[in-house]
Design a protein around this motif. Structure first.
Motif, PDB file in Angstrom:
ATOM      1  N   SER A  91       0.821  -1.206   0.000  1.00 32.82           N
ATOM      2  CA  SER A  91       0.000   0.000   0.000  1.00 32.82           C
ATOM      3  C   SER A  91       0.856   1.258   0.000  1.00 32.82           C
ATOM      4  O   SER A  91       0.583   2.207  -0.739  1.00 32.82           O
ATOM      5  CB  SER A  91      -0.925  -0.006   1.220  1.00 32.82           C
ATOM      6  OG  SER A  91      -1.674   1.171   1.276  1.00 32.82           O
ATOM      7  N   ALA A  92       1.882   1.270   0.821  1.00 36.73           N
ATOM      8  CA  ALA A  92       2.777   2.425   0.872  1.00 36.73           C
ATOM      9  C   ALA A  92       3.502   2.616  -0.459  1.00 36.73           C
ATOM     10  O   ALA A  92       3.671   3.740  -0.934  1.00 36.73           O
ATOM     11  CB  ALA A  92       3.777   2.272   2.000  1.00 36.73           C
ATOM     12  N   GLY A  93       3.920   1.514  -1.072  1.00 35.24           N
ATOM     13  CA  GLY A  93       4.640   1.600  -2.321  1.00 35.24           C
ATOM     14  C   GLY A  93       3.780   2.026  -3.504  1.00 35.24           C
ATOM     15  O   GLY A  93       4.263   2.672  -4.436  1.00 35.24           O
ATOM     16  N   LEU A  94       2.517   1.683  -3.472  1.00 35.68           N
ATOM     17  CA  LEU A  94       1.623   2.029  -4.577  1.00 35.68           C
ATOM     18  C   LEU A  94       0.957   3.385  -4.439  1.00 35.68           C
ATOM     19  O   LEU A  94       0.436   3.922  -5.411  1.00 35.68           O
ATOM     20  CB  LEU A  94       0.540   0.957  -4.722  1.00 35.68           C
ATOM     21  CG  LEU A  94       1.008  -0.372  -5.257  1.00 35.68           C
ATOM     22  CD1 LEU A  94      -0.107  -1.410  -5.181  1.00 35.68           C
ATOM     23  CD2 LEU A  94       1.497  -0.234  -6.683  1.00 35.68           C
ATOM     24  N   GLN A  95       0.962   3.944  -3.258  1.00 30.39           N
ATOM     25  CA  GLN A  95       0.274   5.195  -3.016  1.00 30.39           C
ATOM     26  C   GLN A  95       0.713   6.332  -3.946  1.00 30.39           C
ATOM     27  O   GLN A  95      -0.146   7.053  -4.461  1.00 30.39           O
ATOM     28  CB  GLN A  95       0.428   5.597  -1.559  1.00 30.39           C
ATOM     29  CG  GLN A  95      -0.691   6.452  -1.048  1.00 30.39           C
ATOM     30  CD  GLN A  95      -0.656   6.525   0.476  1.00 30.39           C
ATOM     31  OE1 GLN A  95       0.387   6.330   1.075  1.00 30.39           O
ATOM     32  NE2 GLN A  95      -1.792   6.816   1.058  1.00 30.39           N
ATOM     33  N   PRO A  96       2.002   6.529  -4.223  1.00 29.68           N
ATOM     34  CA  PRO A  96       2.384   7.613  -5.135  1.00 29.68           C
ATOM     35  C   PRO A  96       1.856   7.448  -6.558  1.00 29.68           C
ATOM     36  O   PRO A  96       1.707   8.420  -7.276  1.00 29.68           O
ATOM     37  CB  PRO A  96       3.920   7.568  -5.128  1.00 29.68           C
ATOM     38  CG  PRO A  96       4.275   6.939  -3.834  1.00 29.68           C
ATOM     39  CD  PRO A  96       3.188   5.944  -3.570  1.00 29.68           C
ATOM     40  N   ALA A  97       1.580   6.237  -6.963  1.00 32.72           N
ATOM     41  CA  ALA A  97       1.072   6.013  -8.321  1.00 32.72           C
ATOM     42  C   ALA A  97      -0.357   6.521  -8.498  1.00 32.72           C
ATOM     43  O   ALA A  97      -0.789   6.745  -9.623  1.00 32.72           O
ATOM     44  CB  ALA A  97       1.129   4.525  -8.668  1.00 32.72           C
ATOM     45  N   PHE A  98      -1.061   6.711  -7.409  1.00 26.71           N
ATOM     46  CA  PHE A  98      -2.460   7.137  -7.499  1.00 26.71           C
ATOM     47  C   PHE A  98      -2.674   8.596  -7.140  1.00 26.71           C
ATOM     48  O   PHE A  98      -3.796   9.020  -6.889  1.00 26.71           O
ATOM     49  CB  PHE A  98      -3.321   6.235  -6.602  1.00 26.71           C
ATOM     50  CG  PHE A  98      -3.338   4.822  -7.089  1.00 26.71           C
ATOM     51  CD1 PHE A  98      -4.041   4.464  -8.228  1.00 26.71           C
ATOM     52  CD2 PHE A  98      -2.614   3.841  -6.434  1.00 26.71           C
ATOM     53  CE1 PHE A  98      -4.041   3.163  -8.690  1.00 26.71           C
ATOM     54  CE2 PHE A  98      -2.611   2.540  -6.882  1.00 26.71           C
ATOM     55  CZ  PHE A  98      -3.323   2.199  -8.015  1.00 26.71           C
ATOM     56  N   LYS A  99      -1.589   9.374  -7.103  1.00 28.89           N
ATOM     57  CA  LYS A  99      -1.737  10.811  -6.860  1.00 28.89           C
ATOM     58  C   LYS A  99      -2.363  11.455  -8.090  1.00 28.89           C
ATOM     59  O   LYS A  99      -2.025  11.118  -9.222  1.00 28.89           O
ATOM     60  CB  LYS A  99      -0.373  11.455  -6.611  1.00 28.89           C
ATOM     61  CG  LYS A  99       0.211  11.156  -5.260  1.00 28.89           C
ATOM     62  CD  LYS A  99       1.512  11.896  -5.108  1.00 28.89           C
ATOM     63  CE  LYS A  99       2.189  11.552  -3.811  1.00 28.89           C
ATOM     64  NZ  LYS A  99       3.494  12.208  -3.698  1.00 28.89           N
ATOM     65  N   PRO A 100      -3.246  12.408  -7.858  1.00 31.00           N
ATOM     66  CA  PRO A 100      -3.866  13.087  -9.022  1.00 31.00           C
ATOM     67  C   PRO A 100      -2.909  14.003  -9.746  1.00 31.00           C
ATOM     68  O   PRO A 100      -1.926  14.409  -9.332  1.00 31.00           O
ATOM     69  CB  PRO A 100      -5.009  13.889  -8.427  1.00 31.00           C
ATOM     70  CG  PRO A 100      -4.867  13.836  -6.957  1.00 31.00           C
ATOM     71  CD  PRO A 100      -3.839  12.815  -6.630  1.00 31.00           C
TER      72      PRO A 100
END
Length: 69
Positions: A60-69
């Protein structure tokens, strides 16, 4: 991508896209490593409960930046 835009506009968009994705990848790697450090530091002092969901929290922590608008 090959609509009414010129080749120069396509190149500019491609460059921007690659820059954004590269930055998100690096941010995700850093966030995942920070989360692993936090989890293993907690385990080092005897708090083992967070390790049960370690795979989920690290992903979750690693994927979070990929979903920034």
């Amino acid at each position: 991508m090959f609509g009414t835009t010129s080749t120069a506009e396509n190149r500019a968009e491609m460059t921007r896209m690659v820059d954004e994705k590269s930055a998100a990848f690096v941010d995700g790697c850093i966030a995942a490593n920070m989360e692993m450090f936090r989890l293993f530091s907690a385990a080092a002092v005897g708090q083992f409960a967070p390790l049960f969901n370690a795979h989920v929290t690290i992903a979750s922590a690693g994927l979070q930046p990929a979903f920034k608008p």
